[in-house]
Design a protein around this motif. Structure first.
Motif, PDB file in Angstrom:
ATOM      1  N   ARG A 123       1.851  19.834  66.381  1.00 40.61           N
ATOM      2  CA  ARG A 123       2.945  19.049  66.960  1.00 40.61           C
ATOM      3  C   ARG A 123       3.889  19.954  67.747  1.00 40.61           C
ATOM      4  O   ARG A 123       4.325  19.622  68.835  1.00 40.61           O
ATOM      5  CB  ARG A 123       3.705  18.321  65.838  1.00 40.61           C
ATOM      6  CG  ARG A 123       4.919  17.546  66.309  1.00 40.61           C
ATOM      7  CD  ARG A 123       4.528  16.402  67.223  1.00 40.61           C
ATOM      8  NE  ARG A 123       5.672  15.596  67.558  1.00 40.61           N
ATOM      9  CZ  ARG A 123       6.322  15.677  68.711  1.00 40.61           C
ATOM     10  NH1 ARG A 123       5.931  16.516  69.636  1.00 40.61           N
ATOM     11  NH2 ARG A 123       7.360  14.910  68.945  1.00 40.61           N
ATOM     12  N   LYS A 177       1.468  18.433  73.418  1.00 42.55           N
ATOM     13  CA  LYS A 177       0.338  17.626  73.883  1.00 42.55           C
ATOM     14  C   LYS A 177      -0.655  18.424  74.694  1.00 42.55           C
ATOM     15  O   LYS A 177      -1.835  18.151  74.681  1.00 42.55           O
ATOM     16  CB  LYS A 177       0.854  16.472  74.745  1.00 42.55           C
ATOM     17  CG  LYS A 177       1.689  15.482  74.018  1.00 42.55           C
ATOM     18  CD  LYS A 177       2.207  14.445  74.978  1.00 42.55           C
ATOM     19  CE  LYS A 177       3.447  14.936  75.612  1.00 42.55           C
ATOM     20  NZ  LYS A 177       4.622  14.176  75.427  1.00 42.55           N
ATOM     21  N   ARG A 235       5.907   8.233  66.584  1.00 47.62           N
ATOM     22  CA  ARG A 235       6.739   8.927  67.572  1.00 47.62           C
ATOM     23  C   ARG A 235       7.146  10.304  67.070  1.00 47.62           C
ATOM     24  O   ARG A 235       7.143  11.285  67.802  1.00 47.62           O
ATOM     25  CB  ARG A 235       7.966   8.070  67.890  1.00 47.62           C
ATOM     26  CG  ARG A 235       8.484   8.209  69.268  1.00 47.62           C
ATOM     27  CD  ARG A 235       9.572   7.210  69.670  1.00 47.62           C
ATOM     28  NE  ARG A 235      10.330   6.547  68.625  1.00 47.62           N
ATOM     29  CZ  ARG A 235      10.074   5.314  68.160  1.00 47.62           C
ATOM     30  NH1 ARG A 235       9.075   4.623  68.638  1.00 47.62           N
ATOM     31  NH2 ARG A 235      10.817   4.786  67.216  1.00 47.62           N
ATOM     32  N   GLU A 289       3.564  12.366  66.543  1.00 48.36           N
ATOM     33  CA  GLU A 289       2.728  12.511  67.737  1.00 48.36           C
ATOM     34  C   GLU A 289       3.529  12.748  69.008  1.00 48.36           C
ATOM     35  O   GLU A 289       3.015  13.296  69.964  1.00 48.36           O
ATOM     36  CB  GLU A 289       1.861  11.261  67.921  1.00 48.36           C
ATOM     37  CG  GLU A 289       0.841  11.073  66.829  1.00 48.36           C
ATOM     38  CD  GLU A 289       0.012   9.821  67.011  1.00 48.36           C
ATOM     39  OE1 GLU A 289       0.526   8.835  67.592  1.00 48.36           O
ATOM     40  OE2 GLU A 289      -1.147   9.828  66.594  1.00 48.36           O
ATOM     41  N   GLY A 290       4.758  12.280  69.051  1.00 50.30           N
ATOM     42  CA  GLY A 290       5.570  12.410  70.253  1.00 50.30           C
ATOM     43  C   GLY A 290       5.407  11.188  71.135  1.00 50.30           C
ATOM     44  O   GLY A 290       4.874  10.164  70.716  1.00 50.30           O
ATOM     45  N   THR A 291       5.859  11.301  72.365  1.00 48.27           N
ATOM     46  CA  THR A 291       5.776  10.194  73.321  1.00 48.27           C
ATOM     47  C   THR A 291       5.051  10.676  74.573  1.00 48.27           C
ATOM     48  O   THR A 291       4.884  11.872  74.782  1.00 48.27           O
ATOM     49  CB  THR A 291       7.182   9.692  73.707  1.00 48.27           C
ATOM     50  OG1 THR A 291       7.923  10.797  74.246  1.00 48.27           O
ATOM     51  CG2 THR A 291       7.922   9.111  72.508  1.00 48.27           C
ATOM     52  N   THR A 339       4.412  11.661  78.420  1.00 45.24           N
ATOM     53  CA  THR A 339       5.216  12.381  79.399  1.00 45.24           C
ATOM     54  C   THR A 339       4.654  12.125  80.787  1.00 45.24           C
ATOM     55  O   THR A 339       3.470  12.368  81.032  1.00 45.24           O
ATOM     56  CB  THR A 339       5.188  13.899  79.122  1.00 45.24           C
ATOM     57  OG1 THR A 339       5.643  14.141  77.791  1.00 45.24           O
ATOM     58  CG2 THR A 339       6.057  14.655  80.104  1.00 45.24           C
ATOM     59  N   GLU A 357      -0.525  11.489  77.415  1.00 49.21           N
ATOM     60  CA  GLU A 357      -0.269  10.740  76.189  1.00 49.21           C
ATOM     61  C   GLU A 357      -0.117  11.700  75.010  1.00 49.21           C
ATOM     62  O   GLU A 357      -0.561  12.848  75.084  1.00 49.21           O
ATOM     63  CB  GLU A 357      -1.413   9.758  75.936  1.00 49.21           C
ATOM     64  CG  GLU A 357      -1.531   8.678  76.996  1.00 49.21           C
ATOM     65  CD  GLU A 357      -0.331   7.748  77.030  1.00 49.21           C
ATOM     66  OE1 GLU A 357       0.176   7.368  75.957  1.00 49.21           O
ATOM     67  OE2 GLU A 357       0.103   7.401  78.143  1.00 49.21           O
ATOM     68  N   PRO A 358       0.462  11.243  73.915  1.00 47.84           N
ATOM     69  CA  PRO A 358       0.642  12.103  72.748  1.00 47.84           C
ATOM     70  C   PRO A 358      -0.666  12.688  72.205  1.00 47.84           C
ATOM     71  O   PRO A 358      -0.664  13.768  71.630  1.00 47.84           O
ATOM     72  CB  PRO A 358       1.290  11.180  71.711  1.00 47.84           C
ATOM     73  CG  PRO A 358       1.972  10.143  72.520  1.00 47.84           C
ATOM     74  CD  PRO A 358       1.113   9.951  73.736  1.00 47.84           C
ATOM     75  N   ASP A 359      -1.777  11.977  72.404  1.00 47.07           N
ATOM     76  CA  ASP A 359      -3.060  12.480  71.908  1.00 47.07           C
ATOM     77  C   ASP A 359      -3.701  13.475  72.869  1.00 47.07           C
ATOM     78  O   ASP A 359      -4.812  13.936  72.641  1.00 47.07           O
ATOM     79  CB  ASP A 359      -4.020  11.335  71.620  1.00 47.07           C
ATOM     80  CG  ASP A 359      -4.405  10.542  72.865  1.00 47.07           C
ATOM     81  OD1 ASP A 359      -3.895  10.855  73.966  1.00 47.07           O
ATOM     82  OD2 ASP A 359      -5.220   9.616  72.737  1.00 47.07           O
TER      83      ASP A 359
END
Length: 193
Positions: A31, A35, A96, A99-101, A103, A147-149
């Protein structure tokens, strides 16, 4: 010999706790890495993953080299991962956080420099991703997001998108209608007789 295969050499609870702790640590490290680390693995990323698995192996298994000890560690990893995935699917806030958001890295055909710097992405990597997704260059992109993934989603500008089967079928119908009208006009203009 058989005894060594099944005799767990450390308490089972300790083995489970070690596995959960290492899983959590790796999750946090990925994390923090961001990303970009998930976007596409290059040679350096592969080296890190291979070495990382070797580095944390002893933290998980300790001095236990039994088959049953390995099975307990593997089952714990799979179970913890399944629980986390289900949790993230149900809780948007947790997703969120962990994984985050997304960008945005391209907006209306222009690179977003601050986003590229923060993600450590090179323009050539984005250009490659655009070509993979049927674009010719960044100028054709309406919006691209990482994307976060780690997946890069590219939306081409409307006039740059490839024709779909539906578009082609619509053109065929229109051409058939034009041909029918031209045939009718030609028939009307023929002299009687």
């Amino acid at each position: 010999m058989w005894h060594d295969l099944v005799a767990v050499q450390m308490p089972i609870v300790e083995k489970i706790l070690r596995t959960v702790a290492v899983y959590a640590l790796i999750l946090v490290l990925f994390r923090l890495a961001g990303k970009r680390g998930l976007a596409g693995m290059n040679t350096f990323d592969m080296v890190v993953v291979f070495l990382l698995s070797n580095v944390v192996q002893n933290a998980i298994i300790g001095s236990d080299n039994s088959l049953l000890g390995g099975v307990i560690g593997a089952v714990t990893l799979i179970a913890v991962n399944a629980v986390v995935i289900r949790w993230l699917a149900r809780d948007p806030r947790a997703a969120r956080l962990l994984e985050g958001t997304a960008t945005t890295v391209v907006e209306d055909g222009r690179l977003v420099p601050g986003a590229l710097r923060s993600l450590a992405l090179r323009p050539s990597e984005l250009e490659h991703a655009v070509r993979i997704q049927n674009g010719d260059d960044i100028g054709e992109v309406a919006r691209a997001r990482l994307e976060p993934d780690g997946q890069l989603l590219v939306a081409l500008k409307a006039d740059e998108q490839s024709a779909t089967r539906g578009d082609v079928e619509d053109l065929r119908r229109r051409l058939a209608e034009i041909e029918r009208l031209l045939t009718a006009i030609a028939a009307d203009r023929r002299p009687p007789g």
